[in-house]
Design a protein around this motif. Structure first.
Motif, mmCIF file in Angstrom:
data_model
loop_
_atom_site.group_PDB
_atom_site.id
_atom_site.type_symbol
_atom_site.label_atom_id
_atom_site.label_comp_id
_atom_site.label_asym_id
_atom_site.label_seq_id
_atom_site.Cartn_x
_atom_site.Cartn_y
_atom_site.Cartn_z
ATOM 1 N N LYS A 115 44.300 35.704 48.156
ATOM 2 C CA LYS A 115 43.326 34.776 48.712
ATOM 3 C C LYS A 115 42.591 35.421 49.883
ATOM 4 O O LYS A 115 41.442 35.105 50.162
ATOM 5 N N GLU A 116 43.283 36.337 50.564
ATOM 6 C CA GLU A 116 42.676 36.997 51.723
ATOM 7 C C GLU A 116 41.402 37.743 51.354
ATOM 8 O O GLU A 116 40.497 37.873 52.169
ATOM 9 N N GLN A 117 41.353 38.264 50.119
ATOM 10 C CA GLN A 117 40.161 39.004 49.702
ATOM 11 C C GLN A 117 38.936 38.095 49.743
ATOM 12 O O GLN A 117 37.867 38.502 50.193
ATOM 13 N N GLU A 119 38.693 35.327 51.527
ATOM 14 C CA GLU A 119 38.452 34.931 52.916
ATOM 15 C C GLU A 119 37.728 36.026 53.674
ATOM 16 O O GLU A 119 36.840 35.755 54.480
ATOM 17 N N ALA A 120 38.111 37.277 53.399
ATOM 18 C CA ALA A 120 37.424 38.389 54.055
ATOM 19 C C ALA A 120 35.959 38.407 53.632
ATOM 20 O O ALA A 120 35.068 38.666 54.444
ATOM 21 N N ALA A 121 35.712 38.109 52.359
ATOM 22 C CA ALA A 121 34.331 38.071 51.879
ATOM 23 C C ALA A 121 33.559 36.955 52.586
ATOM 24 O O ALA A 121 32.432 37.156 53.037
ATOM 25 N N TYR A 122 34.204 35.795 52.704
ATOM 26 C CA TYR A 122 33.557 34.695 53.431
ATOM 27 C C TYR A 122 33.267 35.105 54.875
ATOM 28 O O TYR A 122 32.244 34.761 55.432
ATOM 29 N N SER A 123 34.225 35.833 55.457
ATOM 30 C CA SER A 123 34.113 36.119 56.888
ATOM 31 C C SER A 123 32.913 37.003 57.217
ATOM 32 O O SER A 123 32.456 37.025 58.345
ATOM 33 N N LEU A 134 31.231 39.888 43.607
ATOM 34 C CA LEU A 134 31.265 41.224 44.197
ATOM 35 C C LEU A 134 32.667 41.675 44.590
ATOM 36 O O LEU A 134 32.951 42.870 44.630
ATOM 37 N N ILE A 135 33.524 40.724 44.902
ATOM 38 C CA ILE A 135 34.843 41.099 45.432
ATOM 39 C C ILE A 135 35.953 40.824 44.421
ATOM 40 O O ILE A 135 36.743 41.702 44.093
ATOM 41 N N GLN A 139 37.800 43.595 40.915
ATOM 42 C CA GLN A 139 39.229 43.911 41.012
ATOM 43 C C GLN A 139 39.995 43.295 39.846
ATOM 44 O O GLN A 139 40.839 43.940 39.230
#
Lengths: 224, 254, 241
Positions: A115-117, A119-123, A134-135, A139
């Motif tokens: 889920k962090e992936q 969230e990092a994209a959102y961030s 894209l993210i 993967q």
């Protein structure tokens, strides 16, 4: 060597049959792949309605045999006034069937992404769909390659079922040959080898694709 | 209204029946470095995730540059997030992208910069965290400390108004913590506005202008680091800070 | 009378045929799975403990059976070997699907066996058991449990392959559906005043429904078994996902 002398006269029709087999396999694999993306995104990111709908489609299709789906489309649909040619019926049936299985494989890939992936994209300001496109997808796809490659191997084998609706693919032609020459054992062994050769080629090709897309940290050898 | 960069007003957040944040308020000026400390499960991370709207608060308001961001429609949220950098505990680098692509992605896809400029800027940020040599490596090929520095570069590249650090060193091996703290200290000295959830008290003492002690979803005490470390008014603050110093103070001396 | 009524009438009239066909599908699934299990276990043993050449032969066996369309294997047994021995549709299909399944089951069992530590084998040998006995008594009981989730999947795959036997004339569900459809209408309606045509869509929808029910029932039962025979503290990857 009676067999081979008879086989020679059949080469043109066998090649034509092979063409149809490969066409059916590739169309189903590729269009099924895009349909699968739609299904899996619906299941994982859709609203309630799409979640339930996509899950329902996947469950029903994976819960019934391919051949029944083919019969329902080719022999059944005329009952509600939809008549399809054997090729159209086969293409539709195989796309629908394959999309459900591919969706299931992709789902496994999607769920392997933390889920962090996202969230990092959102961030950094990506919106939901860009984050998925894209993210997550690049993967998830890499994780799903071995399963998707298996799916193509399945498809090329199961397209032979389309002979039951009169589609003149490779198996149909072999059956013709057998009924004309009574050389059942010879022709089915021979055609079996032809299928194996193509499966070998497909496996090698997907291995190459996998190597091309390889990124450190995406080892899928344990998934094979 | 005065010129605060960020104002947090009485925010509350619950997950199910469990209240994680229970009326938290503070203000942040440009150039401020705030360090948030407190026992685990106190809502520190949730607070950061409320600020960049990953988990929008249930109640209360957040103002960024005097604009309320807690009532925005969904479509406006990404534009707020790009102004607020975030550094994650477990790095959260995009695993399928090289270091430089991790940094450049937001520039190209969010800021719509052209590729040449984006990669130039990305390269600049990687240099800033000392990783220009490793620009083509994938996350799996980087050490934890290097990953976190790429994470910081990725946040920096978006030219954020402030950066949120969510326990940036707690997943690192002890010998890798220093390099990340060094980068953070440099940023603080350059005037970057930062909110850091961390237990690195050395870092807090050297660059923070305020330390906030949180417990059970509330701010117990806040003040300049020296004041809090030497003359905390609340017994819980004293107790916690001395425990933390025991744990982390040792490694700093070495 | 309405079309729906006539369809319902035909279905009702053909209930025994459909039920028999369903039973045939179940029997074929069990027969194939059983053949696959027997051969699969032998292959697993050979693939893990065999000599280099044995391993290579077994690898080739698995690769060929996984890669040959199951229809072809059925046809080889039914038509190809028909000259030499008359197996009949059921046995031909059971052998073909069974051999194919043996390759897949071997893969499942191998995964399970390899996840059991070598200490288990050593402990067995230290008791004075032979290698084969250790395999049968110590490894297999553990491996079978560990492979239940994969086995469940394989079982449903074989179930979904049973309509292939239609091609050699076995009256499984799909064939029954076609047979109902091909019945001369006059014969079907003797003794009644029902007229109208059979709707093929309705018939095949019923076939699909029967397969779906079988699929769900067996999936449920096998999942239940997987849970029941889970070795405490021994969780396979598949279950956690």
């Amino acid at each position: 060597m009676m067999f081979f002398s008879k086989l020679v006269t059949y080469i043109p029709s066998l090649l034509k049959g092979l063409g149809i087999t490969l066409e059916l396999t590739l169309l189903s694999a590729i269009i099924g792949f895009f349909a699968a993306i739609f299904l899996v995104v619906g299941v994982l990111y859709g609203n309630r309605f799409f979640k339930i709908l996509c899950n329902f489609i996947i469950t029903i299709i994976r819960g019934t045999p391919m051949m029944v789906q083919l019969f329902l489309i080719y022999f059944g649909l005329p009952g509600i006034n939809i008549k399809l040619s054997p090729l159209t019926a086969a293409v539709i049936a195989f796309i629908i069937n394959s999309s459900a299985y591919q969706a299931e494989y992709l789902k496994g890939g999607f769920m392997a992404i933390s889920k962090e992936q996202i969230e990092a994209a959102y961030s950094i300001g990506l919106n939901k769909w860009d984050a998925i496109r894209l993210i997550v997808f690049p993967q998830a796809f890499r994780f799903a390659i071995p399963a998707l490659s298996n799916e193509i191997v399945y498809l090329i084998q199961y397209t032979s079922v389309a002979y039951t609706i009169g589609l003149p693919e490779l198996f149909y032609i072999s059956k013709n040959f057998a009924s004309k020459t009574y050389m059942n054992l010879e022709i089915y062994l021979f055609i079996g080898i032809i299928y194996l050769i193509f499966i070998y080629i497909i496996t090698k090709l997907t291995d190459i694709v996998e190597k091309k897309l390889y990124i450190p940290g995406f080892d899928t050898s344990h998934l094979k | 209204m005065e010129e605060n960069l960020l104002i947090i007003e009485n925010i509350e957040k619950a997950f199910g029946s469990q209240k994680v944040l229970d009326g938290v308020s503070f203000k942040l000026n440009k150039g401020d470095v705030k360090v948030i400390v407190g026992p685990s499960g106190t809502g520190k991370s949730t607070l950061l995730r409320c600020i960049n709207l990953l988990n929008p608060p249930d109640k209360g308001r957040i103002y960024l540059q005097n604009t309320e961001i807690t009532q925005l429609p969904h479509s406006k949220i990404p534009s707020i997030r790009q102004k607020i950098g975030m550094v994650f505990q477990h790095f959260a680098l995009f695993n399928h992208l090289s270091a430089i692509d991790n940094v450049a992605l937001g520039l190209i896809k969010v800021k719509k910069m052209n590729k040449t400029d984006a990669y130039e800027k990305a390269m600049f940020e990687l240099k800033r965290v000392g990783l220009d040599q490793h620009k083509d490596k994938y996350p799996a090929q980087l050490s934890g400390g290097q990953k976190q520095r790429v994470g910081i570069a990725r946040a920096l590249a978006m030219d954020p108004l402030l950066i949120l650090f969510d326990e940036p060193t707690s997943a690192l091996d002890p010998e890798l913590i220093g390099e990340v703290l060094q980068v953070m200290q440099n940023l603080a000295k350059e005037g970057m506005t930062m909110i850091c959830v961390t237990h690195e008290m050395g870092f807090a003492k050297s660059v923070a202008n305020e330390v906030i002690f949180m417990e059970k979803g509330k701010i117990v005490e806040q003040g300049p680091p020296l004041k809090l470390f030497t003359e905390a008014t609340h017994p819980r603050t004293r107790e916690f800070l001395s425990k933390i110093s025991e744990l982390y103070g040792e490694s700093e001396k070495k | 009378m309405s079309e729906i009524n006539s369809n319902l009438f035909f279905l009702f009239k053909n209930m025994p045929l459909l039920l028999n066909a369903t039973l045939t599908a179940i029997l074929l699934t069990f027969a194939s799975i059983f053949i696959g299990m027997a051969i699969g276990i032998i292959i697993t043993f050979l693939r893990i403990y065999g000599s280099k050449i044995t391993k290579k032969i077994v690898f080739a066996y698995e690769w060929v059976l996984k890669g040959t369309p199951p229809l072809i294997v059925i046809f080889i047994f039914y038509f190809g070997l028909g000259k030499y021995l008359n197996l009949g549709p059921f046995l031909s299909a059971a052998l073909a699907l069974g051999l194919r399944s043996s390759a897949y089951q071997a893969q499942i069992y191998r995964g399970a066996v390899l996840s059991i530590t070598s200490e288990q084998t050593e402990a067995g040998l230290s008791l004075g058991l032979s290698r084969a006995k250790t395999f049968m008594i110590i490894i297999i009981p553990q491996a079978l449990r560990l492979s239940l989730p994969g086995f469940t999947n394989e079982f449903t795959i074989v179930l979904k392959d049973t309509p292939l036997a239609y091609a050699v004339g076995l009256v499984e569900i799909l064939k029954a559906g076609r047979d109902i459809l091909n019945q001369p209408l006059t014969q079907s309606i003797t003794g009644s005043d029902i007229t109208g045509t059979l709707n093929p869509f309705a018939i095949f929808l019923v076939c699909a429904l029967l397969y779906f029910l079988l699929f769900e029932v067996f999936s449920y039962l096998l999942h239940f078994l997987s849970k029941k025979y889970e070795i405490p503290g021994f969780v396979t990857d598949k279950e956690t996902k």
